[in-house]
Each structure stands twice: as C-alpha cells, then as structure tokens.
Design a protein around this motif. Sequence first.
Motif, PDB file in Angstrom:
ATOM      1  N   UNK A 242     -23.730 -12.263  14.330  1.00 57.14           N
ATOM      2  CA  UNK A 242     -23.072 -11.170  13.616  1.00 57.14           C
ATOM      3  C   UNK A 242     -23.566  -9.817  14.122  1.00 57.14           C
ATOM      4  N   UNK A 243     -22.617  -8.970  14.518  1.00 61.59           N
ATOM      5  CA  UNK A 243     -22.916  -7.598  14.931  1.00 61.59           C
ATOM      6  C   UNK A 243     -22.612  -6.618  13.801  1.00 61.59           C
ATOM      7  N   UNK A 244     -21.496  -6.837  13.109  1.00 61.04           N
ATOM      8  CA  UNK A 244     -21.057  -5.975  12.023  1.00 61.04           C
ATOM      9  C   UNK A 244     -20.792  -6.854  10.800  1.00 61.04           C
ATOM     10  N   UNK A 245     -21.638  -6.715   9.772  1.00 60.28           N
ATOM     11  CA  UNK A 245     -21.575  -7.596   8.598  1.00 60.28           C
ATOM     12  C   UNK A 245     -20.278  -7.443   7.811  1.00 60.28           C
ATOM     13  N   UNK A 246     -19.730  -6.250   7.720  1.00 56.63           N
ATOM     14  CA  UNK A 246     -18.500  -6.073   6.937  1.00 56.63           C
ATOM     15  C   UNK A 246     -17.304  -6.732   7.619  1.00 56.63           C
ATOM     16  N   UNK A 247     -17.216  -6.623   8.936  1.00 59.65           N
ATOM     17  CA  UNK A 247     -16.112  -7.256   9.658  1.00 59.65           C
ATOM     18  C   UNK A 247     -16.259  -8.780   9.676  1.00 59.65           C
ATOM     19  N   UNK A 248     -17.488  -9.266   9.753  1.00 56.82           N
ATOM     20  CA  UNK A 248     -17.737 -10.707   9.842  1.00 56.82           C
ATOM     21  C   UNK A 248     -17.710 -11.398   8.483  1.00 56.82           C
ATOM     22  N   UNK A 249     -17.571 -10.655   7.392  1.00 57.31           N
ATOM     23  CA  UNK A 249     -17.600 -11.237   6.050  1.00 57.31           C
ATOM     24  C   UNK A 249     -16.517 -12.295   5.856  1.00 57.31           C
ATOM     25  N   UNK A 250     -15.387 -12.145   6.515  1.00 58.26           N
ATOM     26  CA  UNK A 250     -14.294 -13.106   6.371  1.00 58.26           C
ATOM     27  C   UNK A 250     -14.669 -14.490   6.908  1.00 58.26           C
ATOM     28  N   UNK A 251     -15.566 -14.545   7.883  1.00 56.33           N
ATOM     29  CA  UNK A 251     -15.978 -15.828   8.442  1.00 56.33           C
ATOM     30  C   UNK A 251     -16.861 -16.607   7.475  1.00 56.33           C
TER      31      UNK A 251
ATOM     32  N   UNK B 295     -23.366 -17.492   2.691  1.00 56.66           N
ATOM     33  CA  UNK B 295     -23.968 -16.294   2.098  1.00 56.66           C
ATOM     34  C   UNK B 295     -23.419 -15.064   2.820  1.00 56.66           C
ATOM     35  N   UNK B 296     -23.465 -13.895   2.188  1.00 52.91           N
ATOM     36  CA  UNK B 296     -22.965 -12.691   2.866  1.00 52.91           C
ATOM     37  C   UNK B 296     -23.699 -12.480   4.200  1.00 52.91           C
TER      38      UNK B 296
END
Length: 179
Positions: A97-106, A139-140
């Motif tokens: 994960x580089x960007x947590x907000x963008x990767x949240x969908x995964x 988890x987030x």
Amino acid sequence: MFRNETSTNKATLLACLISIGSIAMPLVGQTPTANQGTTAHPTLASPQLKQTTAATARRPVPMSAHARDHYQLEWGVDSLDVKAVESGQMIRFTYYVLDATKAAQLNDKKANPTLIDEQARVKLEIPTMEKVGQLRQSSPPEAGKSYWMVFSNKGSVVKPGDRVSVVIGKFRADGLYVR
C-alpha cells in the motif's frame, strides 16, 4: 594373452550394448502418428519435450511501467504478486500500500475478492474458516505495509506460470503471473 583379448572383447561388447541401448530406449513404447511417418525422430514428438517447450514459453514478463503507474495512481498499491502456496492448494495475492485512502477498497469486507484464470476456466474465491473467518486482511490499510489474501485452489487448477486476474469490487488487476 587369451585372457586380455577376452576382457577387451567383453569391454568392447559392453560399450556397444550401452550405445545401442541409449539409441533404442527412446523408441520403446512410442508409435508414429499419421503425419510423422516411421522415419521421424522419436524424441521430437515426445510429450516431455512439448511440456518443456510450453513451460519455457510462459516465462514471466515484468509488469509494464504503464500498468504499474495505473495501479499506483488509481488504487494506491504497488508490488502486486500472485504465488502458489501450500503445494498449489492455495494462491496468495499480495500487494504493497502506497496510499491508504485509495487502497481502502481492496480491504473492504463487503467486497468479495475473486481470482480468475480464463485459460483454466476457473474463478477462485477466498475460503471462510469456521473460527478464523476469511483468509484475508480486512483491517483499514496503512501506507507502507503489505497486505495479503489467500484463494482456495482445490485440485491445483491454477498452476505456476498461469496468467490470472484479481477482482475486488471495482479493482481489477489483469495478466498477473502466478509464481
């Protein structure tokens, strides 16, 4: 002198038998096909050679820079990896994960991840264990950490060398090489 000639003859005979055996052994159990004829070289049509050729034709190709940029910019992930584990009975998908907000969908618990192998015509899902739950991290996400999920591959239908797609909600990664 008679003994030396006999041992020399035996050695020569043994060498001839070994060389004849190495030539004749590939012929055992093989029948010519209609378009091969009887003069075709038997090892050229052997199934082992065809398997080796097919395996070398499926060498991994690194992800293109365009695809890597797409996953980084659109989904905030990098280092997508698919690997057969547990003797091929499971397929593990990992990502960084580089960007947590963008990767949240995964990592969304509501999204049902699938791994699709179009060549094998299968769609694998994440198994749910009775006491553990789904075999995935939900988890987030945090930037700078790797996450994983495991797909059930009963019968080892998806094999190393295959190209697969991973679909999680709107996220889709195509052409991932199974190691």
